[in-house]
Design an enzyme around this catalytic site. Structure first.
Site, mmCIF file in Angstrom:
data_model
loop_
_atom_site.group_PDB
_atom_site.id
_atom_site.type_symbol
_atom_site.label_atom_id
_atom_site.label_comp_id
_atom_site.label_asym_id
_atom_site.label_seq_id
_atom_site.Cartn_x
_atom_site.Cartn_y
_atom_site.Cartn_z
ATOM 1 N N VAL A 260 19.351 -32.625 -5.214
ATOM 2 C CA VAL A 260 18.483 -33.078 -4.127
ATOM 3 C C VAL A 260 19.078 -32.688 -2.769
ATOM 4 O O VAL A 260 18.363 -32.354 -1.827
ATOM 5 C CB VAL A 260 18.266 -34.609 -4.216
ATOM 6 C CG1 VAL A 260 17.417 -35.098 -3.075
ATOM 7 C CG2 VAL A 260 17.612 -34.962 -5.530
ATOM 8 N N ALA A 261 20.416 -32.715 -2.674
ATOM 9 C CA ALA A 261 21.058 -32.424 -1.393
ATOM 10 C C ALA A 261 20.938 -30.966 -0.989
ATOM 11 O O ALA A 261 20.880 -30.637 0.186
ATOM 12 C CB ALA A 261 22.530 -32.819 -1.460
ATOM 13 N N ASP A 307 -6.430 -1.247 25.374
ATOM 14 C CA ASP A 307 -7.483 -0.487 26.028
ATOM 15 C C ASP A 307 -7.579 -0.967 27.469
ATOM 16 O O ASP A 307 -6.896 -1.903 27.874
ATOM 17 C CB ASP A 307 -8.812 -0.576 25.274
ATOM 18 C CG ASP A 307 -9.185 -1.984 24.890
ATOM 19 O OD1 ASP A 307 -8.510 -2.908 25.364
ATOM 20 O OD2 ASP A 307 -10.145 -2.163 24.125
ATOM 21 N N ASP A 602 -12.067 -3.292 20.403
ATOM 22 C CA ASP A 602 -13.288 -4.091 20.461
ATOM 23 C C ASP A 602 -14.440 -3.488 19.660
ATOM 24 O O ASP A 602 -15.367 -4.184 19.285
ATOM 25 C CB ASP A 602 -13.733 -4.317 21.917
ATOM 26 C CG ASP A 602 -13.806 -3.017 22.703
ATOM 27 O OD1 ASP A 602 -13.731 -1.942 22.070
ATOM 28 O OD2 ASP A 602 -13.945 -3.068 23.932
ATOM 29 N N ASP A 606 -12.802 0.557 15.759
ATOM 30 C CA ASP A 606 -11.419 0.160 16.006
ATOM 31 C C ASP A 606 -10.850 -0.618 14.821
ATOM 32 O O ASP A 606 -9.642 -0.815 14.718
ATOM 33 C CB ASP A 606 -11.325 -0.728 17.254
ATOM 34 C CG ASP A 606 -11.548 0.063 18.527
ATOM 35 O OD1 ASP A 606 -11.308 1.276 18.495
ATOM 36 O OD2 ASP A 606 -11.984 -0.531 19.531
HETATM 37 P P1 ATP Z 1 -11.720 1.430 26.968
HETATM 38 O O1 ATP Z 1 -11.469 2.346 25.810
HETATM 39 O O2 ATP Z 1 -10.538 1.237 27.812
HETATM 40 O O3 ATP Z 1 -12.431 0.175 26.611
HETATM 41 P P2 ATP Z 1 -14.154 2.722 27.862
HETATM 42 O O4 ATP Z 1 -15.124 1.618 27.929
HETATM 43 O O5 ATP Z 1 -14.233 3.745 28.964
HETATM 44 O O6 ATP Z 1 -12.680 2.261 27.954
HETATM 45 P P3 ATP Z 1 -15.582 3.771 25.612
HETATM 46 O O7 ATP Z 1 -16.413 2.558 25.433
HETATM 47 O O8 ATP Z 1 -15.096 4.526 24.439
HETATM 48 O O9 ATP Z 1 -14.294 3.427 26.451
HETATM 49 O O10 ATP Z 1 -16.420 4.730 26.540
HETATM 50 C C1 ATP Z 1 -16.004 6.059 26.761
HETATM 51 C C2 ATP Z 1 -16.766 6.657 27.904
HETATM 52 O O11 ATP Z 1 -18.149 6.745 27.580
HETATM 53 C C3 ATP Z 1 -16.717 5.843 29.191
HETATM 54 O O12 ATP Z 1 -15.600 6.139 29.970
HETATM 55 C C4 ATP Z 1 -17.992 6.269 29.878
HETATM 56 O O13 ATP Z 1 -17.797 7.482 30.587
HETATM 57 C C5 ATP Z 1 -18.940 6.521 28.725
HETATM 58 N N1 ATP Z 1 -19.806 5.361 28.490
HETATM 59 C C6 ATP Z 1 -19.439 4.091 28.301
HETATM 60 N N2 ATP Z 1 -20.501 3.303 28.081
HETATM 61 C C7 ATP Z 1 -21.580 4.097 28.132
HETATM 62 C C8 ATP Z 1 -22.989 3.889 27.964
HETATM 63 N N3 ATP Z 1 -23.498 2.696 27.708
HETATM 64 N N4 ATP Z 1 -23.803 4.959 28.084
HETATM 65 C C9 ATP Z 1 -23.299 6.178 28.308
HETATM 66 N N5 ATP Z 1 -22.008 6.433 28.483
HETATM 67 C C10 ATP Z 1 -21.147 5.429 28.397
#
Ligand code: ATP
Length: 873
Positions: A260-261, A307, A602, A606
């Site tokens: 036990v110890a 990111d 996000d 990813d």
């Molecule tokens: P992180 O990776 O740091 O979150 P981010 O938002 O720039 O950055 P992504 O979401 O991959 O990364 O977007 C990449 C690129 O695509 C952006 O830098 C922008 O130029 C373009 N982008 C982002 N959202 C849109 C959209 N809704 N419509 C068109 N182009 C977009």
């Protein structure tokens, strides 16, 4: 389940209809999906080696007629089981409750507007909007779908996602709990809650499998080693004693006491409780651990890959500048309030006043899913912040909003970095596109030059690149706009006309600069991996004080082999214009160098990198359900500063686990040493098994728990991360444990023999009480292995002081209160006993303090001397 009435595809249900249906169908909840049923958790408490040992001990006690001991041990077994059950149950419910915070939101059309609602309030007939990354909130039938792919693995076990289409009756339904991994759709809910396919499969848990961590492995190994040591030592003592002709009953009891110890019975409970308390404390700080041990792993992280958008920056975008053929239009106003103005050289302009501006504004409203609405005196946005910012910009120029739905769309993805929609504009069919300038220019053959549409020549490329670079260098996020007339809705993105560039501010979060500095001083590298452009990323890094020697793009990264990438990673580098698969490669490479990697993410894509990382970190607000599912930790506020706080907490937890494991083992060592020496001396039993259990479970257990609440020491975030393989135990720890054990064991033995003349009961009570007191006093030495208490502050952990008072009180009760006297077989002690115990306690307090103070002094002298040497040379 029957749908009462199909909603109007444009307006969805009204709030009144939804409320009524909620009454009828109930909330959209699938019955408790507890990972482990309660009875299993309860039974599990009685299967450990320790409990078997105790049950064996109770049987031995019963066999030799020590029924009080047997009953006491039996009670401990039951109590231990109940306590263990309560703890596990609470930890489990706490985790379930915490996970609840993540279950979701869903986007539905109510009263004609897209709104985010609690997915539990979804009712049959609701029109839900699904996007890549969303978890399907209920069973639904597709109304319209665009390249929708669904991961149905939770239902079917099939890991390949399936394509869905509103045209094909064989695949026009989506099921609750499955995940949209690509595309988008609108669907009418057909069943909610228990009526869904998900609800019907009761065994579905959706739980995260527990990754075996370094800590759990080490604790498991330690437990097993001690359990075996207990059995072997206990049995060896009993058998050799009996063979040597000593009293069999005495020897059995001694063997039992020994077994036990050896085992620190309180350890498993102390670990679980302290991890659970830590996790609960972190939730208050906005970091949610999806596994109890995630925080502890995070404490050893040596690299954070983060990111940018939303984690380092606010993700509150505001369109600031529009560049068209050398002209700069400025937008006034902040946030999503459309009450600003668009100015060209100080002159306000609106849609219709200037063709170039009108075309640009039409792309901003026409190639978007975002919408704005006014509520409670404020403007709100539903959708992607980048699109929200563009929409607000367009509203400032009084741009008319298209009433008809788009005819087709090629959706955005992090790989393509652009998107387009085809719509009717008056009597022309146009394709409107927006995206990262590099990616959009790839599909353009013309540009809106100073004199109207012109071919995209080398010179034009340079002009655009210069404008783009100037905006990016200011840290602006740049989105390019393009359009073209097309002959049909399925036109590919090609031969488009580049219209202009929009520069958006996305300010760095104010608290992140400090958090990055804290990480760097804690020896943790911070690597930015973003989808944004290298120049924007660099400007934001500069603003945050993150040093960058090189900004490498995803395309460059693809051309590198692993060795050159490793060399690159030894510099201060950031990665821009990356796609999710690049993250995976970077995590693996960093891990191959023995680093513990935390990775934020996000998006849907990813998820693999989050799973691969030692600690996957998802975003609570911005993150998709898929990423949250794959993560170990969720930042409820998406903020990098929260991650830094979580690391701090992780380091504190690990340091505290080391403290209390060593403390508990030192106590056990004292008991074992006293028993062994006493055995050699041939004396009567020094501690009864119940007394040992009392020490290990009650007085030490509670004290150890309070030790687990030690606040972070000042040097917590100035030391480099601990090596990946560093254990809770090392040879220094063994030395420390044995030194303490040797002293407390001998001192307790001394008390036993010093008072032997007063009878076994008194002598044993003195030895037992002495041991409890020694263990209480020695806890101060375990608060830090380097800092003396006068530097830490004697009262800086008030819960420890409280625990000490309570436990000393408990021991006094054990000695003077009849019920406890009966169970623990104690006899009242007199002043002389207490004085002797107090005297023997003194070295335990003074010696460790003196050694640590001298060491500190020595270190300071050496530092002063080194500094003086440096000055002289
Ligand atoms: P992180 O990776 O740091 O979150 P981010 O938002 O720039 O950055 P992504 O979401 O991959 O990364 O977007 C990449 C690129 O695509 C952006 O830098 C922008 O130029 C373009 N982008 C982002 N959202 C849109 C959209 N809704 N419509 C068109 N182009 C977009």
């Amino acid at each position: 389940m029957q749908i009462e009435k199909s909603p109007d595809p444009a307006t969805g249900l009204t709030s009144a209809e939804a409320a009524q249906r909620l009454q009828i169908h109930g909330r959209n909840i699938v019955g408790e999906t507890r990972v482990t049923p309660a009875w299993k958790i309860f039974l599990r408490q009685f299967t450990g080696l320790l409990v078997l040992l105790l049950i064996g001990a109770a049987l031995v006690a019963l066999a030799v007629g020590e029924w009080v001991d047997a009953a006491a041990i039996g009670m401990v077994v039951v109590l231990n089981g109940v306590l263990g059950f309560v703890q596990e149950w609470r930890a489990e419910t706490a985790l379930t409750a915490l996970r609840e915070m993540l279950v979701g939101r869903a986007r539905v059309i109510r009263d004609g507007h897209p709104v985010d609602i609690d997915s539990r309030d979804i009712v049959p007939g609701d029109l839900v909007l699904l996007d890549a990354g969303d978890q399907v909130p209920a069973d639904a039938k597709l109304q319209s779908a665009l390249e929708l792919r669904i991961d149905e693995s939770v239902l079917t076990g099939e890991s390949i996602s399936v394509a869905k289409s509103d045209h094909d009756p064989s695949c026009d339904t989506v099921m609750m709990g499955t995940l949209a991994v690509a595309g988008r759709a609108e669907a009418v809910v057909t069943a909610t809650g228990a009526s869904t396919a998900f609800g019907k499969i009761a065994t579905l848990t959706g739980s995260v499998g527990e990754k075996e961590t370094n800590l759990s492995r080490q604790l498991g190994r330690l437990g097993a080693q001690l359990g075996i040591a207990a059995l072997v030592l206990g049995a060896a003592i009993a058998v050799t004693g009996i063979l040597a002709g000593r009293d069999a009953l005495d020897m059995l009891m001694t063997g039992l006491s020994m077994a036990v110890a050896v085992v620190p019975e309180g350890l498993p409970a102390v670990v679980t409780i302290s991890l659970a308390l830590g996790a609960a404390a972190m939730v208050r700080q906005k970091a949610l651990a999806r596994r109890l041990q995630a925080m502890e792993t995070l404490g050893s992280a040596s690299v954070i890959c983060t990111d940018k958008t939303g984690t380092l920056t606010e993700n509150m975008m505001t369109g600031e500048t529009l560049w068209i053929a050398g002209r700069r239009y400025a937008a006034l106003g902040t946030g999503y309030d459309p009450a600003g103005r668009i100015l060209l050289e100080g002159r306000p302009l609106r849609h219709g006043d200037d063709t170039d501006l009108s075309d640009a504004l039409e792309v901003m409203v026409g190639c978007s899913h975002a919408s704005l609405y006014h509520e409670d005196g404020k403007w709100h946005m539903v959708g992607d912040p980048t699109e929200g910012a563009l929409l607000t910009f367009a509203y400032k120029g009084w741009t008319p909003v298209p009433t008809a739905a788009a005819l087709s769309e090629i959706p955005f993805s992090s790989e393509r970095k652009r998107m387009s929609m085809v719509r009717w504009q008056q009597d022309r069919l146009v394709q409107l596109a927006k995206g990262a300038p590099e990616q959009l220019l790839d599909v353009c053959s013309h540009w809106r030059g100073p004199n109207g549409p012109e071919p995209l020549t080398e010179a034009a490329h340079k002009t655009i690149a210069a404008a783009y670079g100037a905006m990016a260098d200011r840290g602006l996020r740049v989105i390019a706009l393009a359009r073209s007339e097309v002959s049909d809705a399925d036109a590919p993105e090609a031969d488009m006309e580049f219209v202009g560039l929009v520069g958006m501010i996305d300010p760095p979060r104010p608290e992140v600069g400090q958090a990055i500095r804290a990480c760097r001083s804690a020896g943790i590298r911070v690597i930015m991996i973003t989808g944004d452009s290298p120049r924007t990323a660099r400007a934001i890094a500069d603003a945050l004080g993150l040093p960058v020697d090189r900004a490498v793009t995803g395309t460059e990264l693809e051309t590198m082999d692993d060795d050159s990438l490793r060399t690159l990673l030894s510099q201060q580098v950031l990665f821009a214009r990356t796609a999710p698969e690049h993250k995976m490669r970077l995590v693996k490479l960093l891990q191959s160098e023995g680093r513990i990697v935390a990775m934020t993410g996000d998006g849907v894509n990813d998820a693999p990198a989050l799973k691969q990382a030692d600690v996957g970190v998802a975003m609570g607000i911005r993150g998709t359900d898929v990423s949250k599912d794959a993560a170990d930790l969720v930042l409820l506020d998406d903020n990098f500063a929260t991650l830094e706080r979580a690391i701090r907490e992780g380091r504190r937890q690990f340091a505290n686990i080391r403290r209390f494991v060593r403390y508990l083992l030192a106590s056990n060592a004292g008991e074992v040493i006293a028993i062994l020496i006493n055995l050699a001396l041939g004396g009567p039993l020094i501690y009864l098994p119940t007394q040992i259990l009392w020490m290990n479970l009650v007085t030490d257990g509670v004290t150890a728990l309070a030790l687990g609440l030690e606040p972070a020491t000042p040097d917590q975030m100035t030391e480099p991360p601990r090596p990946a393989k560093q254990g809770i135990m090392d040879w220094t720890a063994v030395g420390l444990i044995l030194t303490f054990g040797a002293y407390t064991g001998s001192a307790s033995l001394y008390l036993f023999y010093a008072f032997a003349a007063e009878g076994d009961a008194v002598a044993r009570t003195a030895a037992f009480t002495g041991m409890v007191m020694f263990e209480k006093v020695s806890v101060f030495a375990f608060r830090s292995f380097t800092q003396p208490c006068w530097r830490l502050g004697w009262f800086s952990n008030p819960k420890l002081i409280l625990a000490l008072f309570l436990m000393i009180g408990a021991q006094i009760a054990a000695v003077y209160w009849t019920p406890l006297q009966t169970v623990l077989r104690t006899a009242p002690l007199g002043w002389d006993h207490w004085q002797m115990i107090a005297l023997l306690c003194v070295p335990l307090l003074v010696v460790p303090e003196a050694i640590k103070s001298l060491r500190l002094l020595g270190a300071r002298r050496r530092r002063v001397k080194d500094e003086a040497d440096v000055t002289l040379t």
